[in-house]
Motif scaffolding. Structure first.
Motif, PDB file in Angstrom:
ATOM      1  N   SER A   1       0.749  -1.164  -0.103  1.00  0.00           N
ATOM      2  CA  SER A   1      -0.027  -0.019  -0.069  1.00  0.00           C
ATOM      3  C   SER A   1       0.979   1.350  -0.055  1.00  0.00           C
ATOM      4  O   SER A   1       1.777   1.246   0.521  1.00  0.00           O
ATOM      5  N   SER A   2       0.329   2.449  -0.844  1.00  0.00           N
ATOM      6  CA  SER A   2       0.999   3.641  -0.582  1.00  0.00           C
ATOM      7  C   SER A   2       1.208   4.057   0.890  1.00  0.00           C
ATOM      8  O   SER A   2       2.153   4.717   1.171  1.00  0.00           O
ATOM      9  N   LEU A   3       0.221   3.438   1.736  1.00  0.00           N
ATOM     10  CA  LEU A   3       0.104   4.011   3.110  1.00  0.00           C
ATOM     11  C   LEU A   3       1.396   3.579   3.912  1.00  0.00           C
ATOM     12  O   LEU A   3       1.713   4.046   4.685  1.00  0.00           O
ATOM     13  N   ALA A   4       1.900   2.367   3.303  1.00  0.00           N
ATOM     14  CA  ALA A   4       2.969   1.801   4.097  1.00  0.00           C
ATOM     15  C   ALA A   4       4.221   2.655   3.899  1.00  0.00           C
ATOM     16  O   ALA A   4       4.952   2.907   4.759  1.00  0.00           O
ATOM     17  N   ILE A   5       4.681   3.031   2.553  1.00  0.00           N
ATOM     18  CA  ILE A   5       5.725   4.093   2.175  1.00  0.00           C
ATOM     19  C   ILE A   5       5.644   5.220   2.658  1.00  0.00           C
ATOM     20  O   ILE A   5       6.481   6.071   3.006  1.00  0.00           O
TER      21      ILE A   5
ATOM     22  N   ALA B   1      11.017   8.356   9.086  1.00  0.00           N
ATOM     23  CA  ALA B   1      12.351   9.124   8.895  1.00  0.00           C
ATOM     24  C   ALA B   1      12.498  10.346   8.777  1.00  0.00           C
ATOM     25  O   ALA B   1      13.553  11.092   9.064  1.00  0.00           O
ATOM     26  N   LEU B   2      11.354  11.282   8.334  1.00  0.00           N
ATOM     27  CA  LEU B   2      11.413  12.737   8.236  1.00  0.00           C
ATOM     28  C   LEU B   2      10.567  13.557   9.473  1.00  0.00           C
ATOM     29  O   LEU B   2      10.351  14.485   9.223  1.00  0.00           O
ATOM     30  N   ALA B   3      10.578  12.760  10.425  1.00  0.00           N
ATOM     31  CA  ALA B   3       9.666  13.274  11.767  1.00  0.00           C
ATOM     32  C   ALA B   3      10.362  14.724  12.219  1.00  0.00           C
ATOM     33  O   ALA B   3       9.583  15.501  12.740  1.00  0.00           O
ATOM     34  N   HIS B   4      11.577  14.817  11.943  1.00  0.00           N
ATOM     35  CA  HIS B   4      12.483  15.764  12.275  1.00  0.00           C
ATOM     36  C   HIS B   4      12.268  17.092  11.615  1.00  0.00           C
ATOM     37  O   HIS B   4      12.684  18.300  11.754  1.00  0.00           O
ATOM     38  N   LEU B   5      11.504  17.023  10.147  1.00  0.00           N
ATOM     39  CA  LEU B   5      11.421  18.118   9.282  1.00  0.00           C
ATOM     40  C   LEU B   5       9.975  18.607   9.414  1.00  0.00           C
ATOM     41  O   LEU B   5       9.124  17.833   9.746  1.00  0.00           O
ATOM     42  N   PRO B   6       9.900  20.076   9.111  1.00  0.00           N
ATOM     43  CA  PRO B   6       8.456  20.431   8.824  1.00  0.00           C
ATOM     44  C   PRO B   6       7.607  20.009   7.539  1.00  0.00           C
ATOM     45  O   PRO B   6       8.363  19.254   6.912  1.00  0.00           O
ATOM     46  N   GLY B   7       6.593  20.333   7.505  1.00  0.00           N
ATOM     47  CA  GLY B   7       6.024  20.062   6.388  1.00  0.00           C
ATOM     48  C   GLY B   7       4.954  18.938   6.272  1.00  0.00           C
ATOM     49  O   GLY B   7       4.568  18.442   7.319  1.00  0.00           O
ATOM     50  N   THR B   8       4.653  18.359   5.053  1.00  0.00           N
ATOM     51  CA  THR B   8       3.500  17.393   4.805  1.00  0.00           C
ATOM     52  C   THR B   8       3.970  16.169   4.139  1.00  0.00           C
ATOM     53  O   THR B   8       4.714  16.428   3.062  1.00  0.00           O
ATOM     54  N   ILE B   9       3.611  14.966   4.646  1.00  0.00           N
ATOM     55  CA  ILE B   9       3.989  13.899   3.760  1.00  0.00           C
ATOM     56  C   ILE B   9       2.450  12.989   3.144  1.00  0.00           C
ATOM     57  O   ILE B   9       1.408  13.056   4.051  1.00  0.00           O
ATOM     58  N   GLU B  10       2.556  13.071   2.006  1.00  0.00           N
ATOM     59  CA  GLU B  10       1.630  12.464   1.275  1.00  0.00           C
ATOM     60  C   GLU B  10       1.797  11.131   0.610  1.00  0.00           C
ATOM     61  O   GLU B  10       2.924  10.906   0.343  1.00  0.00           O
ATOM     62  N   HIS B  11       0.711  10.479  -0.018  1.00  0.00           N
ATOM     63  CA  HIS B  11       1.010   9.157  -0.422  1.00  0.00           C
ATOM     64  C   HIS B  11      -0.141   8.949  -1.405  1.00  0.00           C
ATOM     65  O   HIS B  11      -1.187   9.509  -1.220  1.00  0.00           O
ATOM     66  N   GLY B  12       0.107   7.919  -2.225  1.00  0.00           N
ATOM     67  CA  GLY B  12      -1.032   7.372  -3.155  1.00  0.00           C
ATOM     68  C   GLY B  12      -0.714   6.919  -4.487  1.00  0.00           C
ATOM     69  O   GLY B  12       0.230   6.223  -4.598  1.00  0.00           O
ATOM     70  N   ASP B  13      -1.322   6.872  -5.839  1.00  0.00           N
ATOM     71  CA  ASP B  13      -1.130   6.484  -6.835  1.00  0.00           C
ATOM     72  C   ASP B  13      -0.625   7.492  -8.068  1.00  0.00           C
ATOM     73  O   ASP B  13      -1.171   8.503  -8.153  1.00  0.00           O
ATOM     74  N   LEU B  14       0.154   6.788  -8.696  1.00  0.00           N
ATOM     75  CA  LEU B  14       0.421   7.512  -9.905  1.00  0.00           C
ATOM     76  C   LEU B  14      -0.433   6.772 -10.908  1.00  0.00           C
ATOM     77  O   LEU B  14      -0.736   5.478 -10.998  1.00  0.00           O
ATOM     78  N   ALA B  15      -0.846   7.614 -12.057  1.00  0.00           N
ATOM     79  CA  ALA B  15      -1.715   6.916 -12.970  1.00  0.00           C
ATOM     80  C   ALA B  15      -1.703   7.722 -14.420  1.00  0.00           C
ATOM     81  O   ALA B  15      -1.127   8.744 -14.440  1.00  0.00           O
TER      82      ALA B  15
ATOM     83  N   PHE C   1       3.410   5.928  -4.879  1.00  0.00           N
ATOM     84  CA  PHE C   1       4.286   6.946  -4.234  1.00  0.00           C
ATOM     85  C   PHE C   1       3.880   7.452  -2.703  1.00  0.00           C
ATOM     86  O   PHE C   1       2.890   7.369  -2.274  1.00  0.00           O
ATOM     87  N   ALA C   2       5.103   8.068  -2.380  1.00  0.00           N
ATOM     88  CA  ALA C   2       4.945   8.796  -1.073  1.00  0.00           C
ATOM     89  C   ALA C   2       5.868  10.181  -1.152  1.00  0.00           C
ATOM     90  O   ALA C   2       6.874  10.037  -2.084  1.00  0.00           O
ATOM     91  N   ARG C   3       5.539  11.129  -0.825  1.00  0.00           N
ATOM     92  CA  ARG C   3       6.279  12.518  -0.919  1.00  0.00           C
ATOM     93  C   ARG C   3       6.361  13.255   0.322  1.00  0.00           C
ATOM     94  O   ARG C   3       5.380  13.452   1.078  1.00  0.00           O
ATOM     95  N   TRP C   4       7.549  14.076   0.598  1.00  0.00           N
ATOM     96  CA  TRP C   4       7.677  14.905   1.570  1.00  0.00           C
ATOM     97  C   TRP C   4       7.579  16.324   0.861  1.00  0.00           C
ATOM     98  O   TRP C   4       8.525  16.380  -0.184  1.00  0.00           O
ATOM     99  N   ASN C   5       6.763  17.207   1.321  1.00  0.00           N
ATOM    100  CA  ASN C   5       6.898  18.460   0.794  1.00  0.00           C
ATOM    101  C   ASN C   5       6.841  19.612   2.099  1.00  0.00           C
ATOM    102  O   ASN C   5       6.054  19.638   2.747  1.00  0.00           O
ATOM    103  N   ARG C   6       7.989  20.366   1.974  1.00  0.00           N
ATOM    104  CA  ARG C   6       8.271  21.380   3.092  1.00  0.00           C
ATOM    105  C   ARG C   6       7.277  22.296   2.818  1.00  0.00           C
ATOM    106  O   ARG C   6       6.597  22.755   3.785  1.00  0.00           O
ATOM    107  N   ALA C   7       7.049  22.879   1.759  1.00  0.00           N
ATOM    108  CA  ALA C   7       6.031  24.196   1.455  1.00  0.00           C
ATOM    109  C   ALA C   7       4.841  23.751   1.956  1.00  0.00           C
ATOM    110  O   ALA C   7       4.096  24.747   2.502  1.00  0.00           O
ATOM    111  N   ALA C   8       4.137  22.407   1.768  1.00  0.00           N
ATOM    112  CA  ALA C   8       2.870  22.119   2.351  1.00  0.00           C
ATOM    113  C   ALA C   8       2.642  22.429   3.538  1.00  0.00           C
ATOM    114  O   ALA C   8       1.458  22.517   4.114  1.00  0.00           O
TER     115      ALA C   8
END
Length: 296
Positions: A248-252, A259-273, A289-296
């Motif tokens: 599942s994308s939720l796993a990654i 791993a990125l708990a020390h950073l600000p921002g948002t982590i999102e996950h889902g499907d590429l299509a 996919f899973a992605r970390w985005n500081r700006a969010a």
């Protein structure tokens, strides 16, 4: 602390001048790569095709099991040495590889756009592309600053450099590295390096240039932990894609959250299509996919 968004996201790639998903169904897909059409296996296309008949220049016929080989069968004149395609300003060579791919992954186009949005206005952003393959993502990042491109395959890195020359981008600040991604990243941590953004597209299984064994479920957590050490509160993103695994994308997403708990921002996950060309507009999932985005 980076917050994990539980609701999955969807990143959908649309057709462009040199690529389109024309139709899909019954475990296959029909795609256009420039002037040529190809049929390839696609287990997630569980529905019926929208078109009555498919005409293609070539078809990849898989082996007897999901990890087996396969071969291309050609009905049209397809250049075995490849043919030129383009995505925005990036030009590259497509070809029918023994691994059923065509030399790049078209479903990554919205990811290349997303990274560009994170770095908009920059010309000094240092980014790292692990498992960089033939370099389309690297070249799309190179307009924002120096890029380090890492792949264990000499052939893939050579093709990436050729794509840079084809694009007129061979003078851009790109380091082309043939190395095991995990070993290289660990060395970068010891060197005290930092990056503004990291993208990684690890395989399910692979071997490094010195026979290093990569198994995704076993090797990915350590690699992500090292990637996290190369980012800081001023970095912009980390983008992870995973193909061909029962996960599942939720796993990654959870792995990045740890791993990125020390950073600000948002982590999102889902499907590429990919969205099909034509009025139906069906959407075919291709990867998670899973992605970390500081700006969010």
């Amino acid at each position: 602390m980076a917050a994990l968004t539980l609701q999955p996201q969807l990143m959908v790639g649309s057709p462009w001048g040199d690529f389109a998903l024309i139709d899909s169904g019954h475990g296959r897909k029909l795609e256009r790569y420039g002037p040529h059409r190809f049929i390839r296996p696609e287990p997630q296309a569980m529905w019926a095709p929208a078109l009555g008949e498919w005409a293609a220049d070539g078809e990849f016929v898989p082996g007897s099991d999901e990890d087996g080989g396969g071969r291309w069968l050609f009905d049209g004149p397809v250049p075995r040495e490849g043919w030129p395609l383009a995505w925005n300003a990036v030009q590259f060579t497509a070809s029918c590889t023994p691994f059923r791919h065509l030399g790049f992954f078209p479903d990554m186009a919205p990811v290349w756009d997303w990274m560009g949005e994170r770095l908009a206005g920059r010309d000094d952003a240092a980014t790292l592309n692990l498992f960089g393959y033939t370099g389309v993502g690297t070249l799309s990042l190179s307009r924002f600053g120096p890029v380090t491109h890492v792949d264990a395959s000499k052939k893939s890195v050579a093709q990436a450099r050729a794509n840079a020359a084809l694009s007129g981008m061979d003078g851009r600040p790109v380091r082309w590295i043939v190395d095991d991604a995990a070993k290289f990243t660990a060395r970068e941590v010891r060197r005290g390096k930092r990056y503004d953004g990291i993208i990684l597209d690890p395989p399910k299984f692979g071997r490094g240039p010195e026979g290093e064994v990569w198994r995704l479920e076993e090797s990915l957590p350590g690699l992500i932990a090292d990637c996290a050490r190369l980012l800081d509160a001023n970095s912009s993103f980390l983008f992870l894609t995973v193909y061909a695994v029962r996960m599942s994308s939720l796993a990654i997403g959870g792995l990045l959250a740890e791993a990125l708990a020390h950073l600000p921002g948002t982590i999102e996950h889902g499907d590429l299509a990919l969205a099909e060309e034509g009025p139906g507009g069906r959407v075919l999932p291709t990867a998670i996919f899973a992605r970390w985005n500081r700006a969010a």
